[in-house]
Design an enzyme around this catalytic site. Structure first.
Site, PDB file in Angstrom:
ATOM      1  CG  ASN A 149      -2.027  -0.881   1.250  1.00 37.16           C
ATOM      2  OD1 ASN A 149      -2.488  -1.277   0.193  1.00 37.16           O
ATOM      3  ND2 ASN A 149      -2.501  -1.254   2.431  1.00 37.16           N
TER       4      ASN A 149
ATOM      5  CE  LYS B 172      -3.531  -5.134   8.524  1.00 36.43           C
ATOM      6  NZ  LYS B 172      -2.988  -4.047   9.331  1.00 36.43           N
ATOM      7  N   GLY B 173       1.361  -6.711   3.916  1.00 39.85           N
ATOM      8  CA  GLY B 173       2.251  -7.635   3.213  1.00 39.85           C
ATOM      9  C   GLY B 173       3.646  -7.051   3.076  1.00 39.85           C
TER      10      GLY B 173
ATOM     11  CG  ASN C 220      -6.050  -7.956  16.952  1.00 44.81           C
ATOM     12  OD1 ASN C 220      -7.100  -8.604  16.993  1.00 44.81           O
ATOM     13  ND2 ASN C 220      -5.894  -6.925  16.139  1.00 44.81           N
TER      14      ASN C 220
ATOM     15  CB  THR D 276      -0.242  -9.444  19.292  1.00 42.46           C
ATOM     16  OG1 THR D 276      -1.356  -9.249  18.426  1.00 42.46           O
ATOM     17  CG2 THR D 276       0.837 -10.177  18.541  1.00 42.46           C
TER      18      THR D 276
ATOM     19  CB  SER E 231       0.826  -1.498  25.709  1.00 41.90           C
ATOM     20  OG  SER E 231      -0.386  -1.657  26.408  1.00 41.90           O
TER      21      SER E 231
ATOM     22  N   GLY F 137       2.067  -7.028  25.441  1.00 47.32           N
ATOM     23  CA  GLY F 137       2.950  -8.061  24.896  1.00 47.32           C
ATOM     24  C   GLY F 137       2.193  -9.137  24.147  1.00 47.32           C
TER      25      GLY F 137
ATOM     26  CB  THR G  25       1.274   2.594  11.451  1.00 49.43           C
ATOM     27  OG1 THR G  25       0.351   3.599  11.845  1.00 49.43           O
ATOM     28  CG2 THR G  25       0.818   1.957  10.153  1.00 49.43           C
TER      29      THR G  25
ATOM     30  CG  ASP H 286       2.188  -5.188   9.505  1.00 47.22           C
ATOM     31  OD1 ASP H 286       1.361  -6.086   9.740  1.00 47.22           O
ATOM     32  OD2 ASP H 286       1.894  -4.101   8.980  1.00 47.22           O
TER      33      ASP H 286
HETATM   34  O1  RIB Z   1      -0.457  -2.841   9.524  1.00 49.77           O
HETATM   35  C1  RIB Z   1      -0.227  -1.544   9.063  1.00 49.77           C
HETATM   36  C2  RIB Z   1      -0.642  -1.409   7.639  1.00 49.77           C
HETATM   37  O2  RIB Z   1      -2.031  -1.607   7.541  1.00 49.77           O
HETATM   38  C3  RIB Z   1      -0.406  -0.054   7.045  1.00 49.77           C
HETATM   39  O3  RIB Z   1       0.860   0.082   6.483  1.00 49.77           O
HETATM   40  C4  RIB Z   1      -1.536   0.108   6.048  1.00 49.77           C
HETATM   41  O4  RIB Z   1      -1.142   0.082   4.738  1.00 49.77           O
HETATM   42  C5  RIB Z   1      -2.502  -1.033   6.365  1.00 49.77           C
HETATM   43  O5  RIB Z   1      -2.452  -1.994   5.428  1.00 49.77           O
END
Ligand code: RIB
Length: 412
Positions: free
Chosen positions: A10, A39-40, A179, A211, A214, A216, A239, A243
């Site tokens: 993205n 995320k990928g 999560n 997960t 905060s 852990g 953000t 990932d």
């Molecule tokens: O996990 C964060 C991501 O989720 C961001 O980078 C955004 O693009 C969404 O896909």
């Protein structure tokens, strides 16, 4: 063992603002920044920065050059990344002054992953290879079915969660990283431990990484639960924290790193990501994680204090009539003196005041919800001296018990 990540890429448009915009509200923002994300892509970059080789498969749009540039600069193999006609997927991200975020997505190129394309990619991988997936591209259930047929090790991060995901057969997965909200969607339980028990009973061979933000994470592997507390950090932007954790964890699994160490490294990497703005650019290299590890503070003591405080409050509230510091001390397995010190430190009140307040609160509940007389209530909450009780009740609520009952009305 090869690692293939079939996932989204993205362009993230990140707006910094005081708070996340509310329904019906119009809000000015401080600034707009553009970052590489998805995320990928984030997870592939985390794997590569953790030091493992990763193939990223997926589709980018004609405007996705900044994404392919960062992926290749980070050492991700792009043999299976296709450029398609049209716009790249993007995310609109609001980041509040507290570092919280809120995201919505436009799928674009990420929704152009076809079954034919999946087949053409998977023919290059075989039994035992790891395939990592999130839920931001099309054909996810198809990829899982084909990868399962090939006996690949499927690691799935069911995010963002959808009804389609709920229908998947989790027996096909080797690992699921999710999560609390996603776990509760599958299990029906809000409590993380209960969710884990659900997975344990229904999918005994599935490894689960739950997960907890905060707090852990907990990793469930073949009946054993590993706890990793989050590292404390100055949260600038959360953000891509998940990932980063996922990518580092997968790289560690592939590299055969011991479980406890792997969880620790993944958590430290995620903590560093949180301390910086943006998604992919904020993901650290393993060198930085190793260098910083010694200086990071674990949130373990905070989490333990929280649990202890809950134990203390639950005990007092559950035993208003007869609670005593000595009984609490034996429950906590500490001396009476140390327990008194702990109560003061964790609740901000000495034991006697904590109990007094809990008794008044219980009495207020009886006044509203029962037919008991004030005299009966005084005795039910553990007092013999009525005038003392009336005085402390007035101090807490500003009214005598009778005035309180008259004002609040009685709802049985
Ligand atoms: O996990 C964060 C991501 O989720 C961001 O980078 C955004 O693009 C969404 O896909």
């Amino acid at each position: 063992m090869k690692i293939l990540n079939f996932g989204s890429c993205n362009i993230d448009y990140v707006y910094s603002m005081d708070h996340i915009v509310r329904v019906g509200e119009t809000l000015s923002t401080y600034k707009l920044e553009t970052f590489e994300g998805g995320k990928g892509l984030n997870q592939s970059i985390a794997i590569a920065r953790a030091g493992a080789k990763v193939y990223h498969a997926g589709c980018v749009g004609e405007d996705g050059k900044m994404l392919t540039d960062l992926l290749s600069k980070s050492g991700v193999d792009l043999t299976y990344l296709k450029t398609v006609e049209g716009k790249n997927g993007h995310a609109i991200i609001q980041v509040s002054s507290k570092g919280e975020n809120s995201i919505f997505l436009y799928g674009g190129s990420n929704e152009m992953v076809t079954e034919d394309f999946v087949d053409s990619v998977l023919e290059n991988f075989s039994e035992g290879d790891i395939i990592l997936l999130q839920n931001e591209i099309s054909s996810v259930p198809y990829i899982i079915d084909r990868a399962y047929e090939k006996k690949m090790c499927i690691v799935f991060n069911p995010s963002p969660f959808t009804d389609e995901i709920k229908k998947l057969d989790l027996n096909k997965l080797s690992y699921v990283l999710l999560n609390e909200v996603e776990a509760s969607e599958f299990s029906g339980y809000d409590d993380p431990e209960a969710s884990l028990s659900y997975f344990e009973e229904n999918y005994p061979s599935l490894k689960v990484i739950l997960t907890l933000g905060s707090k852990g994470c907990i990793y469930l592997d073949n009946g054993t639960r590993y706890r990793q507390y989050a590292f404390k950090t100055n949260a600038v932007d959360t953000t891509a924290a998940g990932d980063t954790f996922t990518g580092y964890f997968v790289a560690g699994v592939c590299g055969g790193i011991d479980t406890a160490r792997n969880l620790k490294l993944a958590s430290a990497a995620a903590a560093i990501t949180v301390s910086r703005m943006g998604a992919a650019p904020s993901i650290p290299l393993m060198d930085e994680v190793l260098f910083t590890l010694g200086t990071l503070k674990s949130g373990e003591s905070d989490a333990k204090s929280e649990m202890l405080k809950k134990q203390i409050v639950d005990y007092v509230e559950g035993n208003v009539k007869d609670a005593s510091l000595s009984e609490l001390a034996s429950l906590l397995n500490y001396s009476v003196i140390y327990s008194g010190h702990l109560v003061k430190k964790l609740t901000g009140k000495p034991f006697s005041k904590l109990l007094q307040d809990a008794r008044c609160d219980k009495a207020s509940e009886y006044l509203i919800r029962s037919d008991m007389s004030v005299r009966e209530i005084i005795s039910a909450v553990g007092y013999e001296n009525g005038s003392f009780f009336r005085a402390i009740f007035k101090e807490r609520f500003g009214d005598t018990p009778l005035q309180y009952r008259q004002k609040k009305g009685k709802f049985i």
